[in-house]
Design a protein around this motif. Structure first.
Motif, short mmCIF file in Angstrom:
data_model
loop_
_atom_site.label_atom_id
_atom_site.label_comp_id
_atom_site.label_asym_id
_atom_site.label_seq_id
_atom_site.Cartn_x
_atom_site.Cartn_y
_atom_site.Cartn_z
N GLY A 74 0.82 -1.21 0.00
CA GLY A 74 0.00 0.00 0.00
C GLY A 74 0.85 1.26 0.00
N ASN A 75 1.93 1.25 0.79
CA ASN A 75 2.82 2.41 0.84
C ASN A 75 3.57 2.60 -0.48
OD1 ASN A 75 2.23 3.32 3.42
ND2 ASN A 75 3.76 2.03 4.39
N ILE A 76 3.99 1.50 -1.10
CA ILE A 76 4.66 1.60 -2.39
C ILE A 76 3.69 2.17 -3.43
CG2 ILE A 76 5.66 0.26 -4.29
CD1 ILE A 76 6.81 -1.64 -2.13
N ALA A 77 2.44 1.71 -3.40
CA ALA A 77 1.43 2.22 -4.32
C ALA A 77 1.23 3.73 -4.13
CB ALA A 77 0.11 1.48 -4.13
N LEU A 78 1.21 4.18 -2.89
CA LEU A 78 1.05 5.61 -2.62
C LEU A 78 2.26 6.41 -3.10
CD1 LEU A 78 -0.61 5.58 0.92
CD2 LEU A 78 -1.66 6.33 -1.23
N ASP A 79 3.45 5.87 -2.90
CA ASP A 79 4.65 6.54 -3.43
C ASP A 79 4.53 6.72 -4.94
OD1 ASP A 79 5.86 6.64 -0.93
OD2 ASP A 79 7.11 4.87 -1.27
N LEU A 80 4.17 5.66 -5.62
CA LEU A 80 4.06 5.71 -7.08
C LEU A 80 2.97 6.66 -7.53
CD1 LEU A 80 4.50 1.90 -7.79
CD2 LEU A 80 6.09 3.70 -8.48
N LEU A 81 1.89 6.72 -6.76
CA LEU A 81 0.83 7.66 -7.09
C LEU A 81 1.34 9.10 -6.99
CD1 LEU A 81 -2.13 8.06 -7.84
CD2 LEU A 81 -2.69 8.04 -5.41
N GLY A 82 2.18 9.36 -5.99
CA GLY A 82 2.79 10.67 -5.87
C GLY A 82 3.67 11.00 -7.07
N HIS A 83 4.46 10.02 -7.52
CA HIS A 83 5.29 10.23 -8.71
C HIS A 83 4.41 10.53 -9.91
CE1 HIS A 83 8.29 7.15 -6.74
NE2 HIS A 83 8.05 8.20 -5.97
N ALA A 84 3.34 9.74 -10.05
CA ALA A 84 2.43 9.92 -11.18
C ALA A 84 1.80 11.30 -11.17
CB ALA A 84 1.34 8.84 -11.15
N ARG A 85 1.38 11.75 -10.00
CA ARG A 85 0.75 13.07 -9.90
C ARG A 85 1.72 14.16 -10.36
NH1 ARG A 85 -1.13 14.97 -4.65
NH2 ARG A 85 -2.11 16.55 -5.96
N SER A 86 2.97 14.07 -9.93
CA SER A 86 3.96 15.09 -10.30
C SER A 86 4.20 15.11 -11.80
CB SER A 86 5.27 14.84 -9.56
OG SER A 86 5.12 15.03 -8.17
N PHE A 87 4.40 13.93 -12.38
CA PHE A 87 4.65 13.87 -13.82
C PHE A 87 3.42 14.29 -14.63
CE2 PHE A 87 8.13 10.74 -12.74
CZ PHE A 87 9.17 11.52 -13.24
N LEU A 88 2.24 13.84 -14.23
CA LEU A 88 1.03 14.18 -14.98
C LEU A 88 0.68 15.66 -14.83
CD1 LEU A 88 -1.23 11.03 -14.44
CD2 LEU A 88 0.31 11.57 -16.35
N HIS A 89 0.92 16.21 -13.65
CA HIS A 89 0.71 17.64 -13.45
C HIS A 89 1.59 18.43 -14.43
CE1 HIS A 89 -0.14 21.33 -11.12
NE2 HIS A 89 1.13 21.63 -11.34
N TYR A 90 2.82 18.01 -14.58
CA TYR A 90 3.74 18.69 -15.48
C TYR A 90 3.32 18.49 -16.94
CZ TYR A 90 8.29 20.35 -17.22
OH TYR A 90 9.29 21.06 -17.84
N ALA A 91 2.93 17.27 -17.28
CA ALA A 91 2.48 17.01 -18.66
C ALA A 91 1.28 17.87 -19.02
CB ALA A 91 2.14 15.53 -18.83
#
Length: 280
Positions: A74-91
């Motif tokens: 669950g924690n790994i999934a949340l970390d990855l979601l944070g990465h996704a949010r940052s990259f998608l926000h930039y895109a």
């Protein structure tokens, strides 16, 4: 007070609103606007990999072999979601789309994730084999991306690397544990590695987008030697061999996807699409 008396000042459901929070403050590299369509496309690739893998790992919560793994995955999934949010926000900054627009309102051909993150969870060994490959790749990717000439990519990579280091270590420990456990656990991890290995090569293919971006991006092919070095070390300790399988043609970077992605998106997007603009 009479037990039948209702105190209207008490909210029995509690306050679950996030309206007062500026969620954008959680993102790495915020405030910048993607300089070109190519930069936005590259951000989509990285964001989509993290988003889809996060969705996959989240499915293990309450289903993992032990409570500690419920928490870890669950924690790994949340970390990855944070990465996704940052990259998608930039895109999305390039054309005015939000991270939610990109996550919930794109169709399958518009996603740019690699095929390996789309592969079914399967049993626990299957998930660990996939996680070992992707976390090892992401560690090398973010290590190199810290030197990007694009300051936003560099900032996201700097923050994400610390988390991916743990993701990789978690997967390595489980590869060793499964390979050195019972006959059944060893057989399962060998089978799982054989199932995911056809999708490894796609992660390391260069293309025209990477060439156009120059030092803003990382050429995937340059990451392969370090990746192979980690694999060789771990497999030697676990007494495993690199699976002798043919590579998949894949096509995730251009929007040609394997069947599982449609099922993943259907589950991930259904609420947002049925109730667009809803808040609670």
């Amino acid at each position: 007070m009479n037990e039948d008396t209702v105190n209207e000042d008490i909210d029995v459901h509690g306050n679950v609103s996030v309206d007062e929070l500026d969620l954008a403050q959680e993102l790495s590299g915020t405030g910048a606007v993607a300089a070109s369509a190519d930069v936005a496309e590259y951000a989509l690739r990285l964001g989509d990999d993290a988003l889809i893998l996060s969705q996959q790992l989240g499915a293990w919560i309450s289903r993992a072999p032990e409570l500690e793994e419920d928490v870890a995955l669950g924690n790994i999934a949340l970390d990855l979601l944070g990465h996704a949010r940052s990259f998608l926000h930039y895109a999305g900054s390039f054309d005015g789309r939000s991270e939610d627009d990109l996550a919930f309102f794109r169709d399958e051909p518009d996603f740019r994730c690699a095929w390996i993150v789309q592969q079914p969870n399967g049993d626990f060994a299957q998930t660990i084999a996939r996680q070992f490959v992707v976390a090892t790749y992401m560690f090398e990717l973010y290590s190199a991306l810290r030197g990007s000439s694009d300051e936003t990519f560099a900032a996201i990579a700097e923050k994400s690397l610390k988390e991916v280091d743990y993701h990789r270590d978690h997967a390595v420990q489980w590869i060793l544990r499964l390979a050195g456990g019972t006959e059944e656990s060893r057989a399962r991890v060998i089978r799982a590695l054989g199932d995911v290995w056809p999708y490894v090569d796609e992660l390391f293919r260069d293309d025209d987008l990477i060439a156009r971006l120059g030092d803003a991006a990382v050429a995937p092919s340059t990451l392969r030697p370090a990746f192979d070095g980690v694999v060789e070390t771990v497999f030697a300790e676990a007494e495993l061999s690199v699976p002798a399988v043919m590579s998949s043609s894949a096509g995730g970077r251009t929007g040609a996807h394997a069947t599982p992605l449609g099922h993943i998106l259907a589950e991930m997007q259904v609420l947002a699409r049925r109730h667009p603009g809803a808040t609670w």
